[in-house]
Enzyme design. Structure first.
Site, PDB file in Angstrom:
ATOM      1  N   ASP A  60     -52.359  15.629 -91.144  1.00 60.93           N
ATOM      2  CA  ASP A  60     -52.383  14.530 -92.004  1.00 60.93           C
ATOM      3  C   ASP A  60     -51.127  14.526 -93.232  1.00 60.93           C
ATOM      4  OD1 ASP A  60     -55.023  13.305 -94.356  1.00 60.93           O
ATOM      5  OD2 ASP A  60     -53.433  12.342 -93.257  1.00 60.93           O
ATOM      6  N   LYS A  71     -45.629  12.090 -92.103  1.00 56.36           N
ATOM      7  CA  LYS A  71     -46.091  11.428 -90.854  1.00 56.36           C
ATOM      8  C   LYS A  71     -44.622  11.716 -90.021  1.00 56.36           C
ATOM      9  CE  LYS A  71     -49.443  10.175 -92.946  1.00 56.36           C
ATOM     10  NZ  LYS A  71     -50.125  11.690 -92.995  1.00 56.36           N
ATOM     11  N   ASP A  75     -54.194  11.608 -88.042  1.00 53.97           N
ATOM     12  CA  ASP A  75     -54.246  10.715 -88.930  1.00 53.97           C
ATOM     13  C   ASP A  75     -53.075   9.724 -88.898  1.00 53.97           C
ATOM     14  OD1 ASP A  75     -55.434   9.991 -92.354  1.00 53.97           O
ATOM     15  OD2 ASP A  75     -55.947   8.956 -90.429  1.00 53.97           O
ATOM     16  N   ASN A  76     -53.355   8.583 -89.418  1.00 49.88           N
ATOM     17  CA  ASN A  76     -52.222   7.612 -89.694  1.00 49.88           C
ATOM     18  C   ASN A  76     -51.275   7.238 -88.669  1.00 49.88           C
ATOM     19  OD1 ASN A  76     -52.646   9.437 -92.387  1.00 49.88           O
ATOM     20  ND2 ASN A  76     -52.941   7.592 -92.607  1.00 49.88           N
ATOM     21  N   GLU A 132     -58.101   4.226 -94.790  1.00 52.33           N
ATOM     22  CA  GLU A 132     -59.071   4.444 -95.596  1.00 52.33           C
ATOM     23  C   GLU A 132     -59.374   3.330 -96.689  1.00 52.33           C
ATOM     24  OE1 GLU A 132     -56.789   6.318 -94.651  1.00 52.33           O
ATOM     25  OE2 GLU A 132     -55.543   7.483 -96.265  1.00 52.33           O
TER      26      GLU A 132
HETATM   27  O1  77P Z   1     -47.880  15.515 -97.444  1.00 53.51           O
HETATM   28  C1  77P Z   1     -47.169  14.717 -98.068  1.00 53.51           C
HETATM   29  N1  77P Z   1     -47.911  13.505 -98.450  1.00 53.51           N
HETATM   30  C2  77P Z   1     -49.102  13.019 -97.901  1.00 53.51           C
HETATM   31  C3  77P Z   1     -48.837  12.573 -96.370  1.00 53.51           C
HETATM   32  N2  77P Z   1     -49.877  11.688 -96.211  1.00 53.51           N
HETATM   33  C4  77P Z   1     -49.629  10.157 -96.348  1.00 53.51           C
HETATM   34  O2  77P Z   1     -48.450  10.078 -96.590  1.00 53.51           O
HETATM   35  C5  77P Z   1     -50.514   9.220 -95.931  1.00 53.51           C
HETATM   36  C6  77P Z   1     -50.157   7.963 -96.373  1.00 53.51           C
HETATM   37  C7  77P Z   1     -50.790   6.846 -96.367  1.00 53.51           C
HETATM   38  C8  77P Z   1     -50.660   5.463 -96.535  1.00 53.51           C
HETATM   39  C9  77P Z   1     -51.024   4.478 -95.900  1.00 53.51           C
HETATM   40  C10 77P Z   1     -50.830   3.199 -96.372  1.00 53.51           C
HETATM   41  C11 77P Z   1     -49.998   2.990 -97.449  1.00 53.51           C
HETATM   42  F1  77P Z   1     -49.633   1.618 -98.042  1.00 53.51           F
HETATM   43  C12 77P Z   1     -49.725   3.928 -98.396  1.00 53.51           C
HETATM   44  C13 77P Z   1     -49.869   5.326 -97.650  1.00 53.51           C
HETATM   45  C14 77P Z   1     -52.345   6.929 -95.965  1.00 53.51           C
HETATM   46  C15 77P Z   1     -52.669   8.389 -95.168  1.00 53.51           C
HETATM   47  O3  77P Z   1     -53.953   8.533 -94.638  1.00 53.51           O
HETATM   48  C16 77P Z   1     -51.819   9.270 -95.552  1.00 53.51           C
HETATM   49  O4  77P Z   1     -52.153  10.386 -95.084  1.00 53.51           O
HETATM   50  C17 77P Z   1     -46.206  15.111 -98.825  1.00 53.51           C
HETATM   51  C18 77P Z   1     -45.798  14.593 -99.826  1.00 53.51           C
HETATM   52  C19 77P Z   1     -44.725  15.175-100.540  1.00 53.51           C
HETATM   53  O5  77P Z   1     -44.171  14.695-101.719  1.00 53.51           O
HETATM   54  N3  77P Z   1     -44.059  16.168-100.181  1.00 53.51           N
HETATM   55  C20 77P Z   1     -44.566  16.723 -98.862  1.00 53.51           C
HETATM   56  N4  77P Z   1     -45.652  16.200 -98.345  1.00 53.51           N
HETATM   57 MG    MG Z   2     -54.109  10.293 -93.941  1.00 54.74          MG
END
Ligand code: 77P
Ligand code: MG
Length: 218
Positions: free
Chosen positions: A145, A148, A173-174, A203
């Site tokens: 998660d 991506k 996920d996603n 979600e």
């Molecule tokens: O892991 C890191 N970010 C969260 C990953 N998860 C997602 O990006 C994520 C995004 C969405 C999402 C869906 C629709 C939308 F319009 C915007 C976002 C949904 C989800 O369910 C996720 O899980 C991360 C950050 C960083 O700065 N450095 C290293 N790692």
């Molecule tokens: Mg997610």
């Protein structure tokens, strides 16, 4: 001064959830994110699918990639057997700081039973060290998660590091939104995996989404 979304989620937990009660922590986050502000927790609809997979696999070892505020960490940890080893990796130190407090509020930090070991840093740096650092041979369940675009490279890295075995389950996920098309293409065309998806929604929205379930068969 500006209060970040992750801080507002933590405040909602501390205000509305009962200390030591994981289900009330999950409910407090879901209520905040459906009534006040959207956030990228896996959410309750996909969370119930996650719960059913965790219960079915009944894993002794679990890896979560992408902790965020600890919502899915709490869901998973509250379902694990007492001897289970659970590692969750979060790259973003600000997310990790909030997740530690959410996990502690749920009482899972203190419980001898399950101590999700929250490790800060890039998954690609940590995956090769997991065997020696945590005394884990292979993972029974991996929940993807995090970023991506790292799903595929991190899955290949886990294979190379011998962290996956016949019968290991990966749940991603996603795969639709934001999407992980290269990952889906790879696992669907690989003889090593038996894959199928659970239909769901992004979600707290009505947008189509899938949780992608992978059983490792070779
Ligand atoms: O892991 C890191 N970010 C969260 C990953 N998860 C997602 O990006 C994520 C995004 C969405 C999402 C869906 C629709 C939308 F319009 C915007 C976002 C949904 C989800 O369910 C996720 O899980 C991360 C950050 C960083 O700065 N450095 C290293 N790692
Ligand atoms: Mg997610």
């Amino acid at each position: 001064s500006f209060v970040s979304l992750r801080q507002r989620i933590l405040s909602a937990v501390q205000k509305n959830a009962t200390r030591g009660d994981p289900r009330s922590v999950i409910r407090a986050i879901d209520q905040f994110c459906s009534q006040k502000e959207w956030a990228m927790n896996v959410g309750n609809e996909k969370g119930c699918i996650l719960d059913s997979v965790v219960s079915e696999v009944n894993p002794a070892t679990v890896l979560e990639l992408g902790t965020y505020c600890g919502y899915s960490t709490v869901r998973i940890a509250s379902l694990l057997p007492p001897y289970a080893k659970f590692i969750t990796l979060e790259f973003n130190p600000d997310f990790a700081a909030v997740a530690r407090q959410v996990i502690a509020w749920a009482g899972l930090e203190d419980k001898v039973k399950i101590k999700p070991c929250l490790v800060e840093g890039a998954s690609s740096d940590w995956i090769p060290k997991i065997k020696e650092q945590f005394g884990i041979k292979t993972f029974d369940l991996v929940f993807l998660d995090h970023w991506k675009e790292h799903y595929l490279s991190d899955t290949k890295l886990m294979e190379e590091c011998g962290l996956l075995r016949k019968g290991s389950v990966l749940l991603a996920d996603n795969v639709i939104c934001p999407g992980a098309p290269d990952y889906v293409e790879y696992v669907r065309s690989s003889p090593r995996y038996k894959s199928h998806y659970f239909r769901s929604h992004l979600e707290y929205t009505k947008a189509e989404e899938n949780l992608w379930y992978l059983g490792i068969i070779e």
